[in-house]
Design an enzyme around this catalytic site. Sequence first.
Site, PDB file in Angstrom:
ATOM      1  N   ASP A   1       0.827  -1.217   0.000  1.00 39.27           N
ATOM      2  CA  ASP A   1       0.000   0.000   0.000  1.00 39.27           C
ATOM      3  C   ASP A   1       0.851   1.253   0.000  1.00 39.27           C
ATOM      4  OD1 ASP A   1      -2.374  -1.226   0.161  1.00 39.27           O
ATOM      5  OD2 ASP A   1      -2.672  -0.919   2.312  1.00 39.27           O
TER       6      ASP A   1
ATOM      7  N   LYS B   1      -3.677   3.026  -2.194  1.00 37.29           N
ATOM      8  CA  LYS B   1      -4.854   3.871  -2.351  1.00 37.29           C
ATOM      9  C   LYS B   1      -4.502   5.253  -1.842  1.00 37.29           C
ATOM     10  CE  LYS B   1      -7.483   0.016  -0.812  1.00 37.29           C
ATOM     11  NZ  LYS B   1      -7.949  -0.457   0.468  1.00 37.29           N
TER      12      LYS B   1
ATOM     13  N   MET C   1      -7.521   9.109   9.635  1.00 39.66           N
ATOM     14  CA  MET C   1      -8.057   9.706   8.410  1.00 39.66           C
ATOM     15  C   MET C   1      -8.939  10.919   8.710  1.00 39.66           C
ATOM     16  SD  MET C   1      -8.983   6.108   6.525  1.00 39.66           S
ATOM     17  CE  MET C   1      -9.358   5.194   7.999  1.00 39.66           C
TER      18      MET C   1
HETATM   19  N1  SAH Z   1      -4.069   0.000   9.359  1.00 40.86           N
HETATM   20  C1  SAH Z   1      -3.495   1.277   9.665  1.00 40.86           C
HETATM   21  C2  SAH Z   1      -4.453   2.408   9.421  1.00 40.86           C
HETATM   22  C3  SAH Z   1      -4.823   2.582   8.003  1.00 40.86           C
HETATM   23  S1  SAH Z   1      -5.896   3.936   7.733  1.00 40.86           S
HETATM   24  C4  SAH Z   1      -2.992   1.287  11.106  1.00 40.86           C
HETATM   25  O1  SAH Z   1      -3.264   0.352  11.865  1.00 40.86           O
HETATM   26  O2  SAH Z   1      -2.298   2.220  11.470  1.00 40.86           O
HETATM   27  C5  SAH Z   1      -4.774   5.187   7.292  1.00 40.86           C
HETATM   28  C6  SAH Z   1      -4.666   6.224   8.375  1.00 40.86           C
HETATM   29  O3  SAH Z   1      -3.804   5.775   9.404  1.00 40.86           O
HETATM   30  C7  SAH Z   1      -4.046   7.490   7.904  1.00 40.86           C
HETATM   31  O4  SAH Z   1      -4.974   8.317   7.244  1.00 40.86           O
HETATM   32  C8  SAH Z   1      -3.606   8.112   9.208  1.00 40.86           C
HETATM   33  O5  SAH Z   1      -4.689   8.664   9.894  1.00 40.86           O
HETATM   34  C9  SAH Z   1      -3.170   6.894   9.982  1.00 40.86           C
HETATM   35  N2  SAH Z   1      -1.719   6.684   9.928  1.00 40.86           N
HETATM   36  C10 SAH Z   1      -1.085   5.595   9.467  1.00 40.86           C
HETATM   37  N3  SAH Z   1       0.258   5.718   9.619  1.00 40.86           N
HETATM   38  C11 SAH Z   1       0.459   6.929  10.186  1.00 40.86           C
HETATM   39  C12 SAH Z   1       1.618   7.646  10.585  1.00 40.86           C
HETATM   40  N4  SAH Z   1       2.839   7.131  10.443  1.00 40.86           N
HETATM   41  N5  SAH Z   1       1.471   8.862  11.136  1.00 40.86           N
HETATM   42  C13 SAH Z   1       0.241   9.398  11.296  1.00 40.86           C
HETATM   43  N6  SAH Z   1      -0.875   8.762  10.940  1.00 40.86           N
HETATM   44  C14 SAH Z   1      -0.784   7.539  10.390  1.00 40.86           C
END
Ligand code: SAH
Length: 464
Positions: free
Chosen positions: A249, A271, A384
């Site tokens: 991803d 995405k 998000m």
């Molecule tokens: N499965 C992922 C989340 C996916 S949804 C998890 O468990 O973290 C994607 C969202 O995750 C992004 O829009 C943001 O809000 C958050 N996110 C993922 N990695 C991040 C990071 N390194 N710093 C800040 N937000 C993050």
Amino acid sequence: MDYFPVFFNLKGQDCLVVGAGEVAARKIELLSRAGAKITVIAHEISTTIATMQTSPPLTLKQTAFSPTDLRQFRLIVSATNDIATNALVAKTAKEQSIPVNVVDNPELSSFIFPAIVDRSPIVIAISSGGSAPVLARLLRAKIESVIPPAYGQLANLAEKLRDKVKQHIKIPLQRRIFWENVFQGTIAEQVFSGNDQNAEILLNQALNNYNDTIDNGEVYLIGAGPGSADLLTFRAMRLLQQADVVVYDRLVSPEIIDLARRDAEKIYVGKQRQNHSLPQVSINQLLADLAKAGKRVARLKGGDPFIFGRGGEEIETLMAQGIHFQVVPGITAASGCASYAGIPLTHRDHAQSCVFVTGHLKDDCVNLNWTQLALPNQTVVIYMGLVGLEQICQSLIEHGSPRELPIALIQQGTTNNQKVITGTLETLPVLIKNQSIKAPTLIIIGTVVSLHDKLKWFLAKPFS
Ligand code: SAH
């Protein structure tokens, strides 16, 4: 090669340890693991050694060492702090051609102890020839970290079915390929995840079906964590390195993809908001098709696959199509960002619970249970949520949250580009108006955010 590595069978063999302090205890522990029958001779026996439970039990002789003591022994270790005794033990042992080790003294020794990785029956010995034992130990730690403890069980399983495989697959080359598949595929993974019985069933099945089928591959749904490669789990790392294809991803950092095998095919299915480069159903089917073509597929997802990761949908398709898979949890953005921003998600004085929600807009609206989210003594983490931030703050205030409730926006948490901006429900939407903010970002709301100033430890770049 200054030293030749060999593996001694010490089961039931008489071994002597001269000395009975802490160093001797460590050697006794090792020899005992190999089933040696150990005699300890020393002026004074430490309590550690006196109370050691070994099988067979230790024979303790509280006396001075005498050269006549050596005759019956197969292997001798001298671990006293008396130079003369050590030298005498070494000399006598050498005269009688008995292998001898004087601890920390390669000159007096005829053999040296390696650093050992014990995954019995697999045993790995590492030596620097006495030149840098610490380096050998560091190397051992590295090897330990990439060889799961269950490797021993895997070797035991192979041993159990070795003759059967030999009878079934007569051509040695084919047998080798068969074993390679066993050790690197589903069967090994079953052992590593503790399903020995299942592994044996699958191994028997693989053997019985040999020749008639193309083996299906499998899918590893891997949580790649919030960005930094060293926040991967060992399991994620190992599976990533054995995969034939990597499907990843947008949130998975290039440094993590670099850890895959060089010859592995890499497929981007990332995405972006409003711009799905491959619809979810197509991703689900792609994984299934790759596995059916016999590939080991690492499906890398940012964070944790089961937290706003649609991991459930992907494995549903795999399950429906009878494809083996496993799910490797990852550090989710909430815990990664919170840790690196110095914002504990729970705290006895601030929050007794923590809620993860998605702030994704649907028809330009964020639909959440605001009454519940506005309750005090909790932390709300919003994934998000950047685009809907203003609406989120507004709705919380309308449902009873104080305007001055602390809130943090964390950009690219845990990476070297991490930036944290804090404010209140009232001020944050204004504060970020003229900032250039880069995805991904996470929002944390609650009084725990007030701890950031005190607890921040990670050298994040100042927000500009
Ligand atoms: N499965 C992922 C989340 C996916 S949804 C998890 O468990 O973290 C994607 C969202 O995750 C992004 O829009 C943001 O809000 C958050 N996110 C993922 N990695 C991040 C990071 N390194 N710093 C800040 N937000 C993050």
